[in-house]
Design a protein around this motif. Structure first.
Motif, short mmCIF file in Angstrom:
data_model
loop_
_atom_site.label_atom_id
_atom_site.label_comp_id
_atom_site.label_asym_id
_atom_site.label_seq_id
_atom_site.Cartn_x
_atom_site.Cartn_y
_atom_site.Cartn_z
N ILE A 90 0.88 -1.18 0.00
CA ILE A 90 0.00 0.00 0.00
C ILE A 90 0.91 1.22 0.00
CG2 ILE A 90 -1.87 1.21 1.18
CD1 ILE A 90 -2.39 -1.49 2.69
N HIS A 91 1.08 1.81 -1.16
CA HIS A 91 2.03 2.93 -1.26
C HIS A 91 1.31 4.27 -1.12
CE1 HIS A 91 5.87 4.73 -2.17
NE2 HIS A 91 5.25 5.56 -2.99
N PRO A 92 1.82 5.18 -0.28
CA PRO A 92 1.21 6.50 -0.15
C PRO A 92 1.30 7.26 -1.48
CG PRO A 92 2.75 6.07 1.66
CD PRO A 92 2.96 5.00 0.64
N PHE A 93 0.15 7.65 -2.00
CA PHE A 93 0.15 8.35 -3.30
C PHE A 93 0.31 9.85 -3.05
CE2 PHE A 93 -1.31 10.21 -7.20
CZ PHE A 93 -0.80 9.35 -8.17
N THR A 94 1.30 10.43 -3.70
CA THR A 94 1.59 11.85 -3.57
C THR A 94 1.77 12.46 -4.96
OG1 THR A 94 3.98 11.47 -3.51
CG2 THR A 94 2.81 11.45 -1.38
N LYS A 95 1.75 13.80 -5.02
CA LYS A 95 2.01 14.46 -6.30
C LYS A 95 3.41 14.14 -6.79
CE LYS A 95 -1.24 18.31 -6.26
NZ LYS A 95 -1.40 19.78 -6.34
N GLU A 96 4.35 14.05 -5.86
CA GLU A 96 5.73 13.72 -6.24
C GLU A 96 5.79 12.35 -6.90
OE1 GLU A 96 10.18 13.49 -4.22
OE2 GLU A 96 8.39 13.38 -2.96
N PHE A 97 5.10 11.37 -6.32
CA PHE A 97 5.09 10.04 -6.90
C PHE A 97 4.44 10.05 -8.28
CE2 PHE A 97 3.28 5.80 -7.58
CZ PHE A 97 4.38 5.01 -7.35
N SER A 98 3.40 10.86 -8.44
CA SER A 98 2.69 10.91 -9.73
C SER A 98 3.57 11.47 -10.85
CB SER A 98 1.42 11.77 -9.61
OG SER A 98 1.74 13.15 -9.58
N ARG A 99 4.65 12.16 -10.48
CA ARG A 99 5.52 12.78 -11.49
C ARG A 99 6.62 11.85 -11.97
NH1 ARG A 99 5.21 17.44 -7.70
NH2 ARG A 99 3.55 18.81 -8.46
N LEU A 100 6.69 10.63 -11.42
CA LEU A 100 7.66 9.66 -11.93
C LEU A 100 7.38 9.39 -13.40
CD1 LEU A 100 7.86 6.91 -9.14
CD2 LEU A 100 9.56 8.68 -9.66
N SER A 101 8.41 9.41 -14.20
CA SER A 101 8.23 9.05 -15.60
C SER A 101 7.94 7.55 -15.70
CB SER A 101 9.49 9.39 -16.40
OG SER A 101 10.56 8.54 -16.00
N ALA A 102 7.47 7.13 -16.86
CA ALA A 102 7.20 5.71 -17.06
C ALA A 102 8.47 4.89 -16.86
CB ALA A 102 6.63 5.48 -18.46
N THR A 103 9.60 5.40 -17.37
CA THR A 103 10.88 4.70 -17.20
C THR A 103 11.26 4.58 -15.74
OG1 THR A 103 11.65 5.49 -19.36
CG2 THR A 103 13.33 4.72 -17.79
N GLU A 104 11.13 5.67 -14.99
CA GLU A 104 11.48 5.63 -13.56
C GLU A 104 10.57 4.67 -12.81
OE1 GLU A 104 13.08 10.19 -12.82
OE2 GLU A 104 10.93 9.82 -13.01
N PHE A 105 9.30 4.68 -13.12
CA PHE A 105 8.36 3.81 -12.42
C PHE A 105 8.68 2.33 -12.68
CE2 PHE A 105 4.29 1.42 -12.42
CZ PHE A 105 4.01 1.53 -11.06
N VAL A 106 8.89 1.99 -13.95
CA VAL A 106 9.14 0.59 -14.28
C VAL A 106 10.52 0.15 -13.77
CG1 VAL A 106 9.44 -1.06 -16.16
CG2 VAL A 106 7.60 0.64 -16.27
N ARG A 107 11.55 0.93 -14.06
CA ARG A 107 12.92 0.54 -13.69
C ARG A 107 13.14 0.57 -12.18
NH1 ARG A 107 16.51 4.94 -15.58
NH2 ARG A 107 15.77 5.83 -13.60
N ASP A 108 12.77 1.71 -11.55
CA ASP A 108 13.12 1.90 -10.14
C ASP A 108 12.14 1.22 -9.19
OD1 ASP A 108 15.16 3.42 -11.17
OD2 ASP A 108 14.17 5.35 -10.79
N VAL A 109 10.86 1.28 -9.54
CA VAL A 109 9.84 0.72 -8.64
C VAL A 109 9.61 -0.76 -8.92
CG1 VAL A 109 7.42 0.84 -7.93
CG2 VAL A 109 8.72 2.95 -8.27
N LEU A 110 9.16 -1.07 -10.15
CA LEU A 110 8.76 -2.45 -10.43
C LEU A 110 9.95 -3.41 -10.45
CD1 LEU A 110 6.03 -1.96 -13.19
CD2 LEU A 110 5.76 -2.13 -10.72
N VAL A 111 11.01 -3.04 -11.12
CA VAL A 111 12.13 -3.97 -11.29
C VAL A 111 13.09 -3.94 -10.11
CG1 VAL A 111 14.09 -4.60 -12.74
CG2 VAL A 111 11.93 -3.91 -13.80
N ASN A 112 13.63 -2.77 -9.79
CA ASN A 112 14.66 -2.70 -8.74
C ASN A 112 14.09 -2.86 -7.34
OD1 ASN A 112 16.55 -2.30 -10.74
ND2 ASN A 112 16.59 -0.07 -10.53
N SER A 113 12.94 -2.26 -7.06
CA SER A 113 12.40 -2.32 -5.69
C SER A 113 11.53 -3.54 -5.43
CB SER A 113 11.59 -1.05 -5.39
OG SER A 113 12.43 0.09 -5.40
N LEU A 114 10.72 -3.94 -6.42
CA LEU A 114 9.74 -5.00 -6.19
C LEU A 114 10.11 -6.33 -6.84
CD1 LEU A 114 6.42 -2.94 -6.55
CD2 LEU A 114 7.86 -3.30 -4.54
#
Length: 308
Positions: A90-114
């Motif tokens: 359950i990730h806190p949704f913020t304006k800062e999080f919403s500004r992640l680019s698609a690349t940042e979201f997939v690479r940093d969140v989905l692949v590297n973190s999860l």
């Protein structure tokens, strides 16, 4: 089920098969994706994982949004756990999080973190800043970052013809049958039992006053309903009134429940009630005696419906 309250708190030692979304209501359309997620995890020795967000993104990105949700975060967690999910983030949704680019979201969140090895997602899923990336972009990311993408096709989801918006509309109109059919379970209200004015007791129908703490939780249209709830390990049926109690000049909207065949103190307890049927609209009766007669009729109708 393992629960992480943010992406940063996720223990990344387990590779995952993941799906992403708000899943408000966890309705029968959502189950198409979630069932496939869980089966896929069982077949591939991955951890079935849902990444969801709270607050709902619309609450953050649309400040004038009066969005009401079908589930509190606690209710959603409970439903997902009952489905057999391995992990919930359950990730806190913020304006800062919403500004992640698609690349940042997939690479940093989905692949590297999860540690994502496979993503199962609906055909219309969009992600990244301004939601400008789609399923085709996700497939392209997968080919370079080494994860698979399984798309739930349009026909499979659209055949269910369900959406959280349709369920909200049904509840706002008092159509509890349609809402429950789309949800796949009875719509629930969860709150704390508080002391009222004792008017129900004076009418020979003592009530428990349910106080819902979350202002975003959708409360159905005013009226009388048939409900059930678990009290001290036992399922107890009853009837519930949502409204202003106009016959006794009520001024505040309240949720009052009269349980059948129950006599005990519920004050300060947290209680979940499941709404089974709608009995009628709320009315202003000519006298308290007329109200008592109607309550007796409601009880008889409720008991008849429950025994079917």
């Amino acid at each position: 089920m393992v629960i992480a309250q943010s992406i940063s708190k996720y223990d990344k030692k387990h590779p995952t098969v993941i799906t992403i979304g708000t899943f408000d209501g966890v309705h029968i359309g959502h189950r198409k994706i979630l069932d496939r997620l869980i089966k896929n995890a069982q077949q591939s020795a991955l951890k079935s994982t849902v990444l969801t967000f709270f607050p709902h993104p619309r609450m953050i990105l649309q400040k004038d949004s009066n969005l009401k949700l079908l589930n509190t975060i606690e209710e959603k967690t409970k439903i997902l756990e009952q489905l057999g999910l391995d992990q919930l983030i359950i990730h806190p949704f913020t304006k800062e999080f919403s500004r992640l680019s698609a690349t940042e979201f997939v690479r940093d969140v989905l692949v590297n973190s999860l540690q994502t090895k496979k993503i199962i997602i609906g055909y219309d899923h969009r992600f990244g800043r301004n939601r400008n990336a789609n399923i085709n972009d996700l497939v392209a990311f997968g080919s370079t970052l080494d994860f698979d993408v399984e798309e739930i096709p349009a026909q499979e989801i659209d055949d269910v013809s369900v959406s959280s918006t349709k369920i909200r509309k049904a509840l706002e109109e008092g159509d509890i049958r349609t809402a429950n059919t789309y949800l796949g379970y009875p719509y629930m209200l969860t709150g704390t039992i508080t002391r009222g004015k004792g008017l129900g007791k004076q009418l020979d129908f003592p009530t428990a006053n349910l106080q819902i703490q979350e202002p975003y939780k959708l409360v159905p249209k005013n009226g009388a309903y048939v409900v059930q709830g678990e009290i001290r390990g036992h399922m107890v049926s009853g009837m519930m009134n949502i409204g202003f109690n106009p016959t006794v000049s009520g001024t505040h909207r309240s949720i009052e429940i009269h349980f059948f065949n129950f006599d005990g103190d519920l004050y300060d307890q947290t209680l979940q009630v499941d709404i089974l049927e709608r009995l009628r609209d709320e009315h202003k009766f000519d006298s308290v005696e007329d109200l008592k007669k109607q309550l007796q009729k409601d009880k008889e109708t409720s008991l008849s419906l429950i025994s079917r």
